[in-house]
Design a protein around this motif. Structure first.
Motif, PDB file in Angstrom:
ATOM      1  N   THR A 218     -15.081  -0.764  -7.746  1.00  0.00           N
ATOM      2  CA  THR A 218     -13.584  -0.077  -7.226  1.00  0.00           C
ATOM      3  C   THR A 218     -14.305   0.698  -5.840  1.00  0.00           C
ATOM      4  OG1 THR A 218     -14.852   1.568  -9.247  1.00  0.00           O
ATOM      5  CG2 THR A 218     -13.109  -0.132  -9.189  1.00  0.00           C
ATOM      6  N   THR A 219     -15.414   1.367  -6.083  1.00  0.00           N
ATOM      7  CA  THR A 219     -15.522   2.349  -4.991  1.00  0.00           C
ATOM      8  C   THR A 219     -16.313   1.143  -3.619  1.00  0.00           C
ATOM      9  OG1 THR A 219     -15.781   3.985  -5.933  1.00  0.00           O
ATOM     10  CG2 THR A 219     -16.078   4.596  -3.980  1.00  0.00           C
ATOM     11  N   PHE A 317      -4.815   3.816  -8.985  1.00  0.00           N
ATOM     12  CA  PHE A 317      -5.874   4.519  -9.912  1.00  0.00           C
ATOM     13  C   PHE A 317      -4.881   4.705 -11.328  1.00  0.00           C
ATOM     14  CE2 PHE A 317      -7.858   6.905  -6.452  1.00  0.00           C
ATOM     15  CZ  PHE A 317      -8.858   6.191  -6.490  1.00  0.00           C
ATOM     16  N   CYS A 324      -7.054   7.570 -13.308  1.00  0.00           N
ATOM     17  CA  CYS A 324      -9.187   7.376 -12.884  1.00  0.00           C
ATOM     18  C   CYS A 324      -9.207   8.502 -13.651  1.00  0.00           C
ATOM     19  CB  CYS A 324      -8.892   6.418 -12.063  1.00  0.00           C
ATOM     20  SG  CYS A 324     -11.000   6.495 -11.400  1.00  0.00           S
ATOM     21  N   ALA A 327     -11.397   9.348 -10.025  1.00  0.00           N
ATOM     22  CA  ALA A 327     -10.836   9.348  -7.921  1.00  0.00           C
ATOM     23  C   ALA A 327     -11.215  10.434  -7.287  1.00  0.00           C
ATOM     24  CB  ALA A 327      -8.792   9.141  -8.790  1.00  0.00           C
ATOM     25  N   SER A 330     -14.053   9.029  -5.609  1.00  0.00           N
ATOM     26  CA  SER A 330     -14.044   7.644  -4.720  1.00  0.00           C
ATOM     27  C   SER A 330     -13.422   8.991  -3.917  1.00  0.00           C
ATOM     28  CB  SER A 330     -13.797   6.495  -5.577  1.00  0.00           C
ATOM     29  OG  SER A 330     -12.396   6.856  -6.570  1.00  0.00           O
TER      30      SER A 330
END
Ligand code: HEM
Length: 375
Positions: A218-219, A317, A324, A327, A330
């Motif tokens: 994701t990141t 998110f 998330c 969040a 990231s």
């Protein structure tokens, strides 16, 4: 895929897919209501081969609340801010490898390795174990290998083996940390004594592996996608160079415009009618946040990348109780790494604008590589 989303929002905003046996949901308004209704739309999934099915992301209230309160302590904005020097040191290490190369791949050199190294130290994996740790993680997060004949079955087998190796590894680490606690998340979770919230080893393992998986690709995609938004349009890159304080806004707009995650799953608990369609208990739904984030009823000029968009209430998110956890982490990682790249390589350009290869996954959104030239 954005054209498909647009068509679906206009013509069939909620549709049962006969092939996947899943309800696909496309409108911002519907998705946010579902995310805010965990009583009817459950997150619970069980699969004995997947340790993360014991973890917070697959829990419903009241257990979810207990777990979230516990892990929130390790993810407060202050704690996350305190990781800045550590993340910066990691960025420095990775950028050293680029040195004065005139050409490199953003994904391979930095966007991919950075999040894994950061999350491993936050969990508390010793540096000496990093190589094998990386290998196991890769067998879980990477899809079928390119240029190989690996079948879906073989890929699933490799993924389950990766889960097994990581689970065994974490079991040993938990034992060590029980006798020698350190300043990391695992030690915090192990130290909880109160019976009602105490985590089993299985839950601690599931959570650790979840952090690895949820926080990695994701990141990577967020960093890559933001850099792509900068370089795709030189006027955006020029504005960023003139005013690097815009980077956090650019990251938010990338989260909306090129969301790293495109769909969130839920399971229906009670029969419910949405837009005239009856969803039955037990049905599965896919919430297409990649579509919601382009919904013109929510965002003006939704198909345009706007550095100054305010407000920007994207769903990248998620929303509601499962919003998330990572969040802030990231956002911090992306901000630090992008600021550094813009500062060091102000003349950076895409190597080949016509040859940008997207990831194949329908659920994730990113690029296989992002080749740039620096002079
Ligand atoms: C939950 C996206 C980075 C850990 C979620 C959800 C989304 C998401 C959409 C909601 C899932 C649901 O409602 O079922 C992203 C994106 C990221 C990112 C786009 C990067 C750009 C991270 C990082 C970590 C992380 C770095 C860990 C360090 C988690 C956890 C949950 C979660 C633990 C579950 C929270 C809960 O169930 O209460 N993420 N994530 N994520 N994410 Fe992230």
């Amino acid at each position: 895929r954005f054209d498909w989303y647009k068509k679906m929002r206009a013509e069939s905003p909620i549709l049962y897919d006969e092939n996947t046996k899943i309800w696909d949901i496309f409108l911002y308004e519907d998705i946010i209501q579902i995310l805010k209704n965990p009583k009817v739309f459950s997150s619970e999934r069980r699969n004995n081969n997947i340790p993360t099915s014991n973890s917070i992301i697959a829990m419903d209230p009241p257990r979810h609340k207990q777990m979230r309160t516990l892990v929130n302590k390790a993810f407060t904005p202050r704690t996350i801010q305190s990781w800045t020097p550590h993340i910066q040191a990691n960025i420095e290490q990775l950028l050293k490898k680029i040195n004065d190369k005139s050409e490199f791949d953003i994904v391979k050199t930095i966007a991919f390795p950075l999040p894994l190294t950061v999350i491993a130290s936050i969990i508390g994996v010793p540096y000496s174990d990093m190589d094998k740790f990386r290998e196991w993680t890769l067998s879980i997060v990477s899809g079928p290998k390119d240029n190989s004949k690996e079948s879906i079955e073989e890929n699933t087998k490799r993924m389950y083996q990766g889960f097994k190796d990581l689970s065994n590894y974490f079991s040993q680490i938990i034992e060590k940390k029980r006798s020698h606690p350190q300043d990391d998340i695992l030690s915090v979770l192990i130290a909880v004594e109160e019976d009602s919230v105490k985590l089993s080893d299985k839950e601690i393992i599931g959570f650790s592996i979840l952090l690895l998986i949820a926080g990695h690709e994701t990141t990577t995609n967020l960093i890559t996608n933001t850099m792509y938004c900068f370089l795709e349009d030189q006027s955006v890159f020029n504005q960023i160079k003139q005013n690097p304080d815009l980077i956090p806004k650019a990251i938010e707009e990338t989260l909306r415009y090129r969301s790293p995650v495109h769909a969130i799953p839920r399971i229906v608990k009670e029969d419910i009618v949405i837009r005239g369609q009856t969803l039955r208990a037990g049905d599965e739904v896919a919430l297409w946040i990649g579509s919601a984030n382009r919904d013109k009823n929510q965002f003006d000029q939704a198909d345009e990348f706007n550095l100054h968009r305010t407000p920007n209430s994207h769903l990248a998110f998620g929303s509601g109780i499962h919003f998330c956890l990572g969040a802030p982490l990231s956002r911090l990682e992306a901000n630090l790494v992008l600021s550094e790249l813009v500062k060091r390589f102000p003349t950076m350009q895409l190597k080949d604008k016509m040859n940008i290869e997207p990831l194949q996954s329908p659920l994730m959104y990113g690029l296989k590589s992002l080749q740039v030239i620096t002079q």
